[in-house]
Design a protein around this motif. Structure first.
Motif, mmCIF file in Angstrom:
data_model
loop_
_atom_site.group_PDB
_atom_site.id
_atom_site.type_symbol
_atom_site.label_atom_id
_atom_site.label_comp_id
_atom_site.label_asym_id
_atom_site.label_seq_id
_atom_site.Cartn_x
_atom_site.Cartn_y
_atom_site.Cartn_z
ATOM 1 N N HIS A 77 9.260 46.545 33.213
ATOM 2 C CA HIS A 77 8.859 48.117 32.895
ATOM 3 C C HIS A 77 7.938 48.625 33.006
ATOM 4 O O HIS A 77 8.383 50.255 32.779
ATOM 5 N N THR A 90 9.555 51.804 34.992
ATOM 6 C CA THR A 90 10.108 52.568 33.927
ATOM 7 C C THR A 90 9.181 53.579 33.490
ATOM 8 O O THR A 90 9.623 55.000 32.884
ATOM 9 N N ASP A 93 13.511 57.190 32.294
ATOM 10 C CA ASP A 93 13.428 56.329 33.750
ATOM 11 C C ASP A 93 14.363 54.879 33.684
ATOM 12 O O ASP A 93 14.281 54.138 32.728
ATOM 13 N N THR A 94 15.606 54.773 34.540
ATOM 14 C CA THR A 94 15.878 53.541 34.230
ATOM 15 C C THR A 94 16.186 52.779 35.361
ATOM 16 O O THR A 94 16.209 53.499 36.900
ATOM 17 N N ILE A 95 16.128 51.155 35.278
ATOM 18 C CA ILE A 95 16.625 50.588 36.795
ATOM 19 C C ILE A 95 17.299 49.431 35.920
ATOM 20 O O ILE A 95 16.753 48.825 34.894
ATOM 21 N N THR A 116 15.293 50.770 30.243
ATOM 22 C CA THR A 116 15.725 52.502 30.942
ATOM 23 C C THR A 116 14.520 52.459 29.471
ATOM 24 O O THR A 116 13.686 52.042 28.542
ATOM 25 N N SER A 117 12.919 53.341 29.451
ATOM 26 C CA SER A 117 12.232 54.070 29.929
ATOM 27 C C SER A 117 11.959 55.560 28.610
ATOM 28 O O SER A 117 12.761 56.253 29.775
ATOM 29 N N TYR A 138 10.394 51.359 25.549
ATOM 30 C CA TYR A 138 11.736 51.095 26.359
ATOM 31 C C TYR A 138 12.783 50.159 25.954
ATOM 32 O O TYR A 138 12.108 49.394 24.742
#
Length: 193
Positions: free
Chosen positions: A49, A52, A77-79, A112-113, A126
Protein backbone atom coordinates in the motif's frame (compact mmCIF):
# COMPACT_ATOMS: atom_id res chain seq x y z
CA UNK A 1 -27.34 11.29 0.14
CA UNK A 2 -23.87 12.00 -1.18
CA UNK A 3 -25.25 14.21 -3.96
CA UNK A 4 -26.99 16.42 -1.36
CA UNK A 5 -23.94 16.46 0.92
CA UNK A 6 -21.72 17.67 -1.96
CA UNK A 7 -24.33 19.89 -3.64
CA UNK A 8 -22.13 23.01 -3.42
CA UNK A 9 -18.93 21.21 -4.32
CA UNK A 10 -17.24 20.52 -7.64
CA UNK A 11 -15.99 16.93 -7.75
CA UNK A 12 -13.03 16.20 -10.04
CA UNK A 13 -12.02 12.63 -10.85
CA UNK A 14 -8.46 12.41 -12.14
CA UNK A 15 -8.81 9.00 -13.76
CA UNK A 16 -9.25 7.74 -17.29
CA UNK A 17 -10.54 4.40 -15.96
CA UNK A 18 -14.06 3.72 -17.26
CA UNK A 19 -14.67 1.52 -14.22
CA UNK A 20 -13.84 4.28 -11.73
CA UNK A 21 -15.95 6.74 -13.71
CA UNK A 22 -18.90 4.32 -13.62
CA UNK A 23 -18.51 3.83 -9.87
CA UNK A 24 -18.82 7.60 -9.31
CA UNK A 25 -21.94 7.68 -11.52
CA UNK A 26 -23.29 4.70 -9.52
CA UNK A 27 -22.68 6.70 -6.32
CA UNK A 28 -24.99 9.32 -7.89
CA UNK A 29 -22.25 11.95 -8.13
CA UNK A 30 -21.88 14.73 -10.66
CA UNK A 31 -18.20 15.05 -11.53
CA UNK A 32 -15.70 16.32 -14.05
CA UNK A 33 -12.95 14.12 -15.46
CA UNK A 34 -9.60 15.91 -15.46
CA UNK A 35 -6.50 14.07 -16.61
CA UNK A 36 -2.86 15.03 -16.36
CA UNK A 37 -0.10 12.80 -17.72
CA UNK A 38 2.39 11.86 -15.03
CA UNK A 39 5.14 9.29 -14.93
CA UNK A 40 3.96 6.64 -12.48
CA UNK A 41 7.32 5.86 -10.93
CA UNK A 42 7.78 5.11 -7.23
CA UNK A 43 10.83 4.66 -4.97
CA UNK A 44 12.06 1.05 -4.95
CA UNK A 45 11.98 0.82 -1.15
CA UNK A 46 8.16 1.08 -1.05
CA UNK A 47 5.98 -2.01 -0.56
CA UNK A 48 2.30 -2.89 -1.05
CA UNK A 49 0.00 0.00 0.00
CA UNK A 50 2.97 2.38 0.32
CA UNK A 51 3.25 2.19 -3.49
CA UNK A 52 -0.42 2.91 -4.19
CA UNK A 53 -0.55 5.66 -1.53
CA UNK A 54 2.51 7.29 -3.08
CA UNK A 55 1.10 7.13 -6.63
CA UNK A 56 -2.40 8.33 -5.65
CA UNK A 57 -0.81 11.32 -3.88
CA UNK A 58 1.54 11.94 -6.83
CA UNK A 59 -1.48 12.15 -9.14
CA UNK A 60 -3.26 14.51 -6.72
CA UNK A 61 -0.23 16.77 -6.33
CA UNK A 62 0.05 17.08 -10.12
CA UNK A 63 -3.37 18.79 -10.15
CA UNK A 64 -3.38 20.53 -6.75
CA UNK A 65 -2.34 23.95 -8.13
CA UNK A 66 -5.49 23.92 -10.31
CA UNK A 67 -7.90 23.50 -7.37
CA UNK A 68 -10.29 26.26 -6.38
CA UNK A 69 -12.37 26.82 -3.23
CA UNK A 70 -15.19 24.31 -3.80
CA UNK A 71 -13.19 21.61 -5.60
CA UNK A 72 -12.83 18.04 -4.36
CA UNK A 73 -10.17 16.12 -6.27
CA UNK A 74 -10.21 12.31 -6.27
CA UNK A 75 -7.21 10.31 -7.49
CA UNK A 76 -6.54 6.60 -7.20
CA UNK A 77 -4.04 3.87 -7.95
CA UNK A 78 -4.32 0.07 -7.97
CA UNK A 79 -1.71 -2.67 -7.98
CA UNK A 80 -1.72 -6.41 -7.64
CA UNK A 81 0.66 -7.52 -4.88
CA UNK A 82 1.96 -11.04 -5.46
CA UNK A 83 4.78 -12.65 -3.48
CA UNK A 84 6.22 -9.29 -2.37
CA UNK A 85 6.13 -7.88 -5.90
CA UNK A 86 3.92 -5.20 -7.46
CA UNK A 87 2.16 -6.06 -10.71
CA UNK A 88 0.94 -3.00 -12.56
CA UNK A 89 -0.54 -2.73 -16.05
CA UNK A 90 0.99 -5.06 -18.65
CA UNK A 91 3.11 -3.65 -21.49
CA UNK A 92 1.76 -6.15 -24.04
CA UNK A 93 0.11 -9.58 -24.47
CA UNK A 94 3.28 -11.46 -23.49
CA UNK A 95 3.60 -9.43 -20.29
CA UNK A 96 -0.09 -10.04 -19.50
CA UNK A 97 0.37 -13.78 -20.04
CA UNK A 98 3.34 -13.94 -17.65
CA UNK A 99 1.44 -12.00 -14.96
CA UNK A 100 -1.68 -14.18 -15.10
CA UNK A 101 0.43 -17.34 -15.23
CA UNK A 102 2.27 -16.17 -12.08
CA UNK A 103 -1.06 -15.67 -10.28
CA UNK A 104 -2.56 -18.97 -11.43
CA UNK A 105 -3.27 -21.32 -8.51
CA UNK A 106 -2.25 -18.70 -5.93
CA UNK A 107 -3.69 -15.94 -3.80
CA UNK A 108 -2.74 -12.31 -4.36
CA UNK A 109 -3.79 -8.95 -2.96
CA UNK A 110 -5.43 -6.17 -4.93
CA UNK A 111 -4.53 -2.88 -3.27
CA UNK A 112 -6.20 0.39 -4.20
CA UNK A 113 -5.35 3.75 -2.67
CA UNK A 114 -7.48 6.85 -2.96
CA UNK A 115 -6.43 10.44 -2.32
CA UNK A 116 -9.13 13.06 -1.72
CA UNK A 117 -7.77 16.60 -1.89
CA UNK A 118 -9.31 20.01 -1.32
CA UNK A 119 -7.64 23.37 -0.71
CA UNK A 120 -7.99 22.78 3.05
CA UNK A 121 -7.05 19.14 3.45
CA UNK A 122 -5.84 15.91 1.94
CA UNK A 123 -6.89 12.38 2.94
CA UNK A 124 -5.30 9.20 1.63
CA UNK A 125 -6.59 5.71 2.41
CA UNK A 126 -6.23 2.24 0.95
CA UNK A 127 -8.14 -1.00 0.79
CA UNK A 128 -6.75 -4.49 0.25
CA UNK A 129 -8.68 -7.50 -1.05
CA UNK A 130 -7.33 -11.04 -1.21
CA UNK A 131 -8.12 -12.86 -4.48
CA UNK A 132 -7.74 -16.63 -4.89
CA UNK A 133 -7.07 -17.79 -8.46
CA UNK A 134 -7.73 -21.36 -9.57
CA UNK A 135 -5.15 -23.11 -11.74
CA UNK A 136 -5.55 -21.73 -15.25
CA UNK A 137 -4.30 -23.47 -18.37
CA UNK A 138 -2.12 -21.64 -20.87
CA UNK A 139 -4.93 -21.85 -23.42
CA UNK A 140 -7.43 -20.30 -20.95
CA UNK A 141 -5.02 -17.44 -20.24
CA UNK A 142 -4.41 -16.83 -23.96
CA UNK A 143 -8.15 -17.00 -24.69
CA UNK A 144 -8.83 -14.34 -22.05
CA UNK A 145 -6.04 -12.01 -23.19
CA UNK A 146 -6.98 -12.31 -26.87
CA UNK A 147 -10.67 -11.73 -26.25
CA UNK A 148 -10.54 -9.06 -23.51
CA UNK A 149 -7.25 -7.21 -24.13
CA UNK A 150 -6.75 -6.41 -20.40
CA UNK A 151 -3.88 -3.98 -20.97
CA UNK A 152 -5.35 -1.12 -18.93
CA UNK A 153 -5.74 -3.23 -15.79
CA UNK A 154 -3.37 -3.84 -12.89
CA UNK A 155 -2.34 -7.48 -12.88
CA UNK A 156 -3.70 -7.93 -16.43
CA UNK A 157 -7.21 -8.94 -15.46
CA UNK A 158 -10.66 -7.63 -14.67
CA UNK A 159 -12.59 -9.60 -12.05
CA UNK A 160 -15.85 -8.54 -13.72
CA UNK A 161 -14.79 -10.22 -16.99
CA UNK A 162 -14.67 -13.86 -18.20
CA UNK A 163 -11.57 -14.70 -16.17
CA UNK A 164 -13.33 -13.64 -12.98
CA UNK A 165 -16.24 -15.95 -13.76
CA UNK A 166 -14.11 -19.04 -14.43
CA UNK A 167 -10.78 -18.42 -12.72
CA UNK A 168 -11.46 -16.89 -9.32
CA UNK A 169 -12.39 -19.27 -6.53
CA UNK A 170 -13.09 -16.65 -3.85
CA UNK A 171 -12.21 -13.22 -2.57
CA UNK A 172 -11.74 -11.86 0.94
CA UNK A 173 -12.68 -8.19 1.09
CA UNK A 174 -14.28 -5.64 -1.21
CA UNK A 175 -15.29 -6.72 -4.72
CA UNK A 176 -15.49 -3.07 -5.87
CA UNK A 177 -11.90 -2.62 -4.72
CA UNK A 178 -10.77 -5.38 -7.09
CA UNK A 179 -12.64 -3.68 -9.94
CA UNK A 180 -10.68 -0.52 -9.12
CA UNK A 181 -12.23 1.64 -6.39
CA UNK A 182 -13.16 0.87 -2.75
CA UNK A 183 -16.54 2.58 -3.05
CA UNK A 184 -17.67 1.96 0.54
CA UNK A 185 -14.59 3.76 1.91
CA UNK A 186 -14.83 6.55 -0.67
CA UNK A 187 -18.49 7.13 0.27
CA UNK A 188 -17.62 7.26 3.97
CA UNK A 189 -14.71 9.66 3.49
CA UNK A 190 -16.73 12.00 1.24
CA UNK A 191 -19.66 12.00 3.66
CA UNK A 192 -17.27 13.00 6.44
CA UNK A 193 -15.36 15.73 4.61
Amino acid sequence: MLREKLANKHVILASGSPRRQQFLRDLDLDFEIRLKEIEEVFPENLNAHEITNYLAELKANALSDELTKNDILITSDTIVWLENKALGKPKNAEDAFVMIQEMSGKAHEVITSVCIKTLERSVTFYESTKVFFLNLTDSEIKYYINLYQPFDKAGSYGIQEWIGLVGIEKIEGSYANVVGLPTHRLYYELMNL
